[in-house]
Motif scaffolding. Structure first.
Motif, mmCIF file in Angstrom:
data_model
loop_
_atom_site.group_PDB
_atom_site.id
_atom_site.type_symbol
_atom_site.label_atom_id
_atom_site.label_comp_id
_atom_site.label_asym_id
_atom_site.label_seq_id
_atom_site.Cartn_x
_atom_site.Cartn_y
_atom_site.Cartn_z
ATOM 1 N N ALA A 1 0.823 -1.203 0.000
ATOM 2 C CA ALA A 1 0.000 0.000 0.000
ATOM 3 C C ALA A 1 0.860 1.258 0.000
ATOM 4 O O ALA A 1 0.569 2.230 -0.707
ATOM 5 C CB ALA A 1 -0.927 -0.005 1.222
ATOM 6 N N VAL A 2 1.919 1.261 0.799
ATOM 7 C CA VAL A 2 2.827 2.415 0.828
ATOM 8 C C VAL A 2 3.469 2.603 -0.538
ATOM 9 O O VAL A 2 3.555 3.723 -1.061
ATOM 10 C CB VAL A 2 3.888 2.231 1.928
ATOM 11 N N GLN A 3 3.925 1.515 -1.134
ATOM 12 C CA GLN A 3 4.586 1.596 -2.437
ATOM 13 C C GLN A 3 3.630 2.097 -3.520
ATOM 14 O O GLN A 3 4.022 2.866 -4.402
ATOM 15 C CB GLN A 3 5.158 0.228 -2.807
ATOM 16 N N ASP A 4 2.365 1.669 -3.453
ATOM 17 C CA ASP A 4 1.378 2.105 -4.446
ATOM 18 C C ASP A 4 1.048 3.588 -4.301
ATOM 19 O O ASP A 4 0.956 4.314 -5.297
ATOM 20 C CB ASP A 4 0.089 1.297 -4.303
ATOM 21 N N SER A 5 0.849 4.028 -3.071
ATOM 22 C CA SER A 5 0.350 5.387 -2.845
ATOM 23 C C SER A 5 1.453 6.423 -2.672
ATOM 24 O O SER A 5 1.250 7.597 -2.982
ATOM 25 C CB SER A 5 -0.551 5.402 -1.605
ATOM 26 N N LEU B 1 9.727 -3.079 2.411
ATOM 27 C CA LEU B 1 10.034 -1.813 1.739
ATOM 28 C C LEU B 1 11.520 -1.691 1.462
ATOM 29 O O LEU B 1 11.941 -1.215 0.393
ATOM 30 C CB LEU B 1 9.540 -0.639 2.594
ATOM 31 N N ALA B 2 12.341 -2.146 2.411
ATOM 32 C CA ALA B 2 13.791 -2.127 2.192
ATOM 33 C C ALA B 2 14.172 -3.037 1.023
ATOM 34 O O ALA B 2 15.041 -2.697 0.203
ATOM 35 C CB ALA B 2 14.517 -2.560 3.467
ATOM 36 N N ALA B 3 13.483 -4.185 0.915
ATOM 37 C CA ALA B 3 13.756 -5.102 -0.195
ATOM 38 C C ALA B 3 13.376 -4.496 -1.540
ATOM 39 O O ALA B 3 13.934 -4.867 -2.576
ATOM 40 C CB ALA B 3 13.003 -6.412 0.019
#
Length: 463
Positions: A11-15, A41-43
């Motif tokens: 969700a963080v990556q999308d938004s 997220l680090a990956a």
């Protein structure tokens, strides 16, 4: 926890696809979700900073160690660190507290929440924003103001009903890969889709006529409130009732020439005489009816035919008189009167209130609101859709007529209630798009035919 953390990271990556991510992890399972999200997220190559409280949950401790293995440093969580690390970050992830929390916040947590809200960063909350009790719709003390909430497995009361829901921002449901039936077993209510509703709507045969499309009586209106019954009649006609007759002690406005108006000084006597010849397929009563409503409600409930009780017909003395074919349609103020409690108690937990109304009064119940709750003996449904402009006089009268028309076309009380609130909500959305801010009940009635088509079209669209 692994599934939840991955969903949050996605969700963080999308938004918020660029910039540094600041993640706050409490000591429990919600904090563990944040730690897993940080690893994912680090990956993905994102720069992450993690502030964490001492881990209490064993899986949270394990996931904190895994972060170290991939080179992510975890520092101590406190308000000063939140202020320091917020500088230069693009988004903050709130993993402080989850669904097990009961207000109020401890002072140190309230200080953390204040620092989060003062940071100016968009916040992605995990499951529920910190400070909210997931089981309640009200606010108790300070809470995180989220831009987005990634809720896990199912929607919570606090994410559906205001004012708590206003703290959640955009709600994103993460469908975790859990064994079939786990989430359903824990669910307090279900949220039917438009496709579910479309399959319940009546289908008219090619040789249908006004006598087979449902004969509906509307009993309402009093000097000064005559428009309420007229609006109910309009709603009934717009969703397909074949014949609609309005019985009232008041002179009725001619809002639609298709409505048959019956003005009588003694409405009870007029109804009894008409019923002696032929009962209608459905009745709705109470809209602007005045002090005679309870007696008329007793009379009509005694007929045992499908009926909708609204407004002045929603009285405590009718408890236990409902039958399988009746629908009660209170707003929170009327529900409080029916349950002898405060409006705050109703709005704090609309699901529990709707259930209590159904158990006490029988039949099906629509507890009106944004969203509305439909209670029936088999459980609870939460409606979808609607428009804020629907907060104006006459909307409930229109809904009562809609539900009565659906009853008159053969739907059961629960199905008529669910279809009614869905059509009403969609018509409100269409009226909002057409008229803008100020909506009238007549605006919404005018969109009911198109709303019906929208709901039916959802079967082809898979909505």
């Amino acid at each position: 926890m692994e599934e939840a953390g991955r969903a949050v990271a996605d969700a963080v990556q999308d938004s918020f696809p660029v910039g540094r991510v600041l993640l706050l992890a409490g000591g429990g399972a919600n904090g563990g979700d944040a730690l897993v999200a940080a690893r994912h997220l680090a990956a993905l190559g994102r720069e992450v900073r993690v502030l964490a409280a001492p881990a209490r949950h064993p899986l949270t401790r394990a996931n904190r160690k895994r972060l170290g293995a991939v080179g992510v440093r975890v520092t101590a969580l406190n308000a000063a660190a939140v202020v320091r690390e917020s500088s230069g970050a693009a988004v903050l992830v709130d993993g402080l507290l989850g669904t097990g929390f009961t207000p109020p916040l401890r002072p140190e947590l309230a200080e953390l929440v204040a620092a989060v809200n003062a940071s100016g960063l968009p916040v992605v909350a995990i499951d529920v924003p910190t400070g909210l009790d997931a089981t309640r719709a009200d606010l108790v003390g300070v809470t995180v103001q989220a831009a987005q909430t990634v809720t896990l497995s199912g929607l919570k009361t606090a994410l559906l009903f205001g004012p708590a829901a206003h703290q959640a921002g955009e709600v994103r449901l993460a469908a975790l890969r859990l064994p079939v039936g786990w989430a359903q077993a824990e669910a307090l209510a279900t949220r039917p889709t438009r496709t579910d509703v479309a399959r319940l709507l009546p289908v008219r045969s090619a040789d249908a006529h006004k006598g087979t499309a449902g004969r509906v009586w509307v009993v309402g209106g009093h000097p000064g409130t005559a428009g309420a019954a007229a609006l109910a009649g309009m709603g009934a006609l717009r969703v397909g009732a074949g014949l609609v007759t309005v019985y009232s002690a008041a002179d009725m406005p001619l809002v639609m020439p298709e409505l048959m108006m019956q003005r009588h000084e003694d409405v009870a006597a007029a109804l009894a005489e008409a019923a002696a010849h032929s009962l209608p397929d459905a009745v709705c009563l109470g809209m602007g009816l005045g002090p005679h409503a309870p007696a008329l409600a007793r009379l009509i409930l005694g007929w045992g035919i499908p009926c909708v009780l609204d407004a002045d017909a929603l009285q405590p003395e009718l408890a236990g008189l409902g039958h399988a074919g009746c629908v009660w349609t209170p707003h929170p103020g009327e529900a409080a009167r029916m349950l002898n409690c405060t409006v705050a108690e109703i709005t704090r937990d609309p699901l529990a209130a709707a259930r209590a109304l159904q158990e006490r009064y029988g039949g099906a119940v629509i507890l009106k609101g944004g969203p509305s709750v439909v209670a029936q003996s088999g459980g609870l449904w939460v409606s979808r859709g609607g428009h804020p402009g629907m907060g104006s006089a006459g909307m409930g009268d229109t809904l009562a007529g809609i539900v009565a028309a659906l009853l008159g076309q053969g739907l059961s009380a629960p199905d008529a209630a669910l279809c009614g609130v869905t059509l009403h909500a969609r018509a409100g959305e269409r009226a909002g798009a057409r008229h803008g801010y100020g909506l009238s009940a007549s605006d919404v009635s005018g969109e009911l035919g198109a709303a019906w088509l929208d709901v039916v079209a959802s079967v082809k669209e898979g909505a």
